[in-house]
Design a protein around this motif. Sequence first.
Motif, PDB file in Angstrom:
ATOM      1  N   LEU A   8      92.694  20.478   8.334  1.00  9.47           N
ATOM      2  CA  LEU A   8      92.906  22.411   7.910  1.00  9.47           C
ATOM      3  C   LEU A   8      92.117  23.371   8.905  1.00  9.47           C
ATOM      4  O   LEU A   8      92.850  24.207   8.526  1.00  9.47           O
ATOM      5  CB  LEU A   8      91.747  22.029   6.706  1.00  9.47           C
ATOM      6  CG  LEU A   8      92.067  20.746   5.529  1.00  9.47           C
ATOM      7  CD1 LEU A   8      91.180  20.838   4.496  1.00  9.47           C
ATOM      8  CD2 LEU A   8      93.600  21.398   4.880  1.00  9.47           C
ATOM      9  N   PHE A   9      92.293  22.540  10.405  1.00 10.84           N
ATOM     10  CA  PHE A   9      91.680  23.293  11.361  1.00 10.84           C
ATOM     11  C   PHE A   9      91.596  23.528  12.432  1.00 10.84           C
ATOM     12  O   PHE A   9      91.941  22.951  12.873  1.00 10.84           O
ATOM     13  CB  PHE A   9      90.016  23.650  11.132  1.00 10.84           C
ATOM     14  CG  PHE A   9      89.155  23.466   9.661  1.00 10.84           C
ATOM     15  CD1 PHE A   9      88.869  25.048   9.543  1.00 10.84           C
ATOM     16  CD2 PHE A   9      89.281  22.127   9.439  1.00 10.84           C
ATOM     17  CE1 PHE A   9      87.974  25.083   8.242  1.00 10.84           C
ATOM     18  CE2 PHE A   9      88.324  23.282   7.929  1.00 10.84           C
ATOM     19  CZ  PHE A   9      88.152  23.990   7.585  1.00 10.84           C
ATOM     20  N   PRO A  10      93.645  23.435  12.970  1.00  4.57           N
ATOM     21  CA  PRO A  10      93.609  23.031  14.006  1.00  4.57           C
ATOM     22  C   PRO A  10      93.855  24.134  15.128  1.00  4.57           C
ATOM     23  O   PRO A  10      93.314  23.266  16.522  1.00  4.57           O
ATOM     24  CB  PRO A  10      95.619  23.293  13.517  1.00  4.57           C
ATOM     25  CG  PRO A  10      95.047  24.471  12.449  1.00  4.57           C
ATOM     26  CD  PRO A  10      94.538  24.141  11.370  1.00  4.57           C
ATOM     27  N   GLU A  11      92.694  25.179  14.936  1.00  2.86           N
ATOM     28  CA  GLU A  11      92.384  25.699  15.965  1.00  2.86           C
ATOM     29  C   GLU A  11      90.977  25.563  17.302  1.00  2.86           C
ATOM     30  O   GLU A  11      90.615  25.268  18.087  1.00  2.86           O
ATOM     31  CB  GLU A  11      92.065  27.120  15.374  1.00  2.86           C
ATOM     32  CG  GLU A  11      90.497  27.283  14.550  1.00  2.86           C
ATOM     33  CD  GLU A  11      91.167  27.115  13.047  1.00  2.86           C
ATOM     34  OE1 GLU A  11      90.638  27.376  12.150  1.00  2.86           O
ATOM     35  OE2 GLU A  11      92.401  26.638  12.738  1.00  2.86           O
ATOM     36  N   LEU A 111      94.082  11.499  10.474  1.00  5.31           N
ATOM     37  CA  LEU A 111      93.501  12.717   9.134  1.00  5.31           C
ATOM     38  C   LEU A 111      92.205  12.462   9.193  1.00  5.31           C
ATOM     39  O   LEU A 111      91.043  11.916   9.471  1.00  5.31           O
ATOM     40  CB  LEU A 111      94.185  11.117   8.151  1.00  5.31           C
ATOM     41  CG  LEU A 111      95.520  10.528   8.033  1.00  5.31           C
ATOM     42  CD1 LEU A 111      95.647   9.637   6.406  1.00  5.31           C
ATOM     43  CD2 LEU A 111      96.974  11.344   8.173  1.00  5.31           C
ATOM     44  N   CYS A 112      92.006  13.735   9.491  1.00  2.00           N
ATOM     45  CA  CYS A 112      90.932  15.049   9.696  1.00  2.00           C
ATOM     46  C   CYS A 112      90.539  15.331   7.749  1.00  2.00           C
ATOM     47  O   CYS A 112      91.135  16.213   8.101  1.00  2.00           O
ATOM     48  CB  CYS A 112      91.341  15.634  10.317  1.00  2.00           C
ATOM     49  SG  CYS A 112      91.272  14.874  11.693  1.00  2.00           S
ATOM     50  N   GLY A 113      89.316  14.908   7.577  1.00  2.00           N
ATOM     51  CA  GLY A 113      89.566  14.611   6.215  1.00  2.00           C
ATOM     52  C   GLY A 113      88.268  16.524   5.736  1.00  2.00           C
ATOM     53  O   GLY A 113      87.710  16.390   7.255  1.00  2.00           O
ATOM     54  N   THR A 139      80.637  17.322   8.790  1.00  2.37           N
ATOM     55  CA  THR A 139      81.309  17.884   7.895  1.00  2.37           C
ATOM     56  C   THR A 139      82.806  17.653   7.878  1.00  2.37           C
ATOM     57  O   THR A 139      83.341  18.261   6.577  1.00  2.37           O
ATOM     58  CB  THR A 139      81.368  19.548   8.148  1.00  2.37           C
ATOM     59  OG1 THR A 139      81.707  19.745   9.914  1.00  2.37           O
ATOM     60  CG2 THR A 139      79.885  20.154   8.501  1.00  2.37           C
ATOM     61  N   GLY A 140      83.183  17.206   9.386  1.00  2.00           N
ATOM     62  CA  GLY A 140      84.678  17.083   8.513  1.00  2.00           C
ATOM     63  C   GLY A 140      85.256  15.990   9.656  1.00  2.00           C
ATOM     64  O   GLY A 140      84.530  15.569  10.349  1.00  2.00           O
ATOM     65  N   GLY A 141      86.661  15.730   9.655  1.00  2.00           N
ATOM     66  CA  GLY A 141      87.004  15.000  10.479  1.00  2.00           C
ATOM     67  C   GLY A 141      87.588  14.777  11.930  1.00  2.00           C
ATOM     68  O   GLY A 141      87.626  14.467  12.952  1.00  2.00           O
ATOM     69  N   GLU A 142      87.183  16.510  11.988  1.00  5.16           N
ATOM     70  CA  GLU A 142      87.908  16.940  13.737  1.00  5.16           C
ATOM     71  C   GLU A 142      87.140  16.165  14.561  1.00  5.16           C
ATOM     72  O   GLU A 142      88.143  15.783  15.828  1.00  5.16           O
ATOM     73  CB  GLU A 142      87.939  18.019  13.114  1.00  5.16           C
ATOM     74  CG  GLU A 142      89.068  19.191  12.457  1.00  5.16           C
ATOM     75  CD  GLU A 142      89.250  19.381  10.848  1.00  5.16           C
ATOM     76  OE1 GLU A 142      89.838  18.951   9.759  1.00  5.16           O
ATOM     77  OE2 GLU A 142      87.492  18.391  10.703  1.00  5.16           O
TER      78      GLU A 142
END
Length: 245
Positions: A8-11, A111-113, A139-142
């Motif tokens: 959800l955060f490609p940047e 897959l980043c949740g 906070t996420g999978g990134e």
Amino acid sequence: MKMTVLTLFPEMFEGLFSHSILHQAVEKGIVEYNVVNFRSYSTDRHQRVDDYPYGGGGGMVLTPQPLFDAVDDLRQKSEKKPKVILLCPQGETYSQKKAEELAEEEELILLCGHYEGYDERIREHLADEEISIGDYVLTGGEIGAMVVADSVTRLLSGALGNDQSAVTDSFSTGLLEYPHYTRPSDFRGMKVPDVLLSGHHANIESWRRRESLRRTWERRPDLLQNISLTEKEKDLLSSWNYPTK
């Protein structure tokens, strides 16, 4: 290799893939990175990708539709069979061995949740594997995806200036890596070990193996349980009071 990140955060990945070893690997044609915002696959009119959990409880849960449709689309466009990796605190703890396994794949989808977690159907029917980078929650999978992307890319042939660099890395041999030194040979009275200046390659390799054993014994003795040791190495470890029987 082709590596696609669904996030959800490609940047967040712009800096990672545009600098250093990973960028050089792209320039050499060794790897191709693709970062996709899976929100674009949402069929909700507001492009929502999360909802309240059935049964109540805090937080929001990622809905299955956007991720399933995104992976379906990527699979249809690919000539290969991409391996789908779910970054998740409940997954298999990531290791150098797992990085080496993934480096053998031709295509990966990471897959980043975000939010409270994934709809369980994503785990059961979409992901091939679940990976955790440690026993803590982010906070996420990134960040986990970045770890996987970096560790796998550097193992690809030609990604590093010297392919032997990856072979001798910590954990690749099962041991922690031996100490490194460079010029000057004497810095503020701190000297490089004489053996490294000797030019005697057999002695240097012997020293490096011994120092890898020593460092592993001092810092990660648990790793020694899975290492095949010579009798001489067992005697050496015994002299350091490490139980080898």
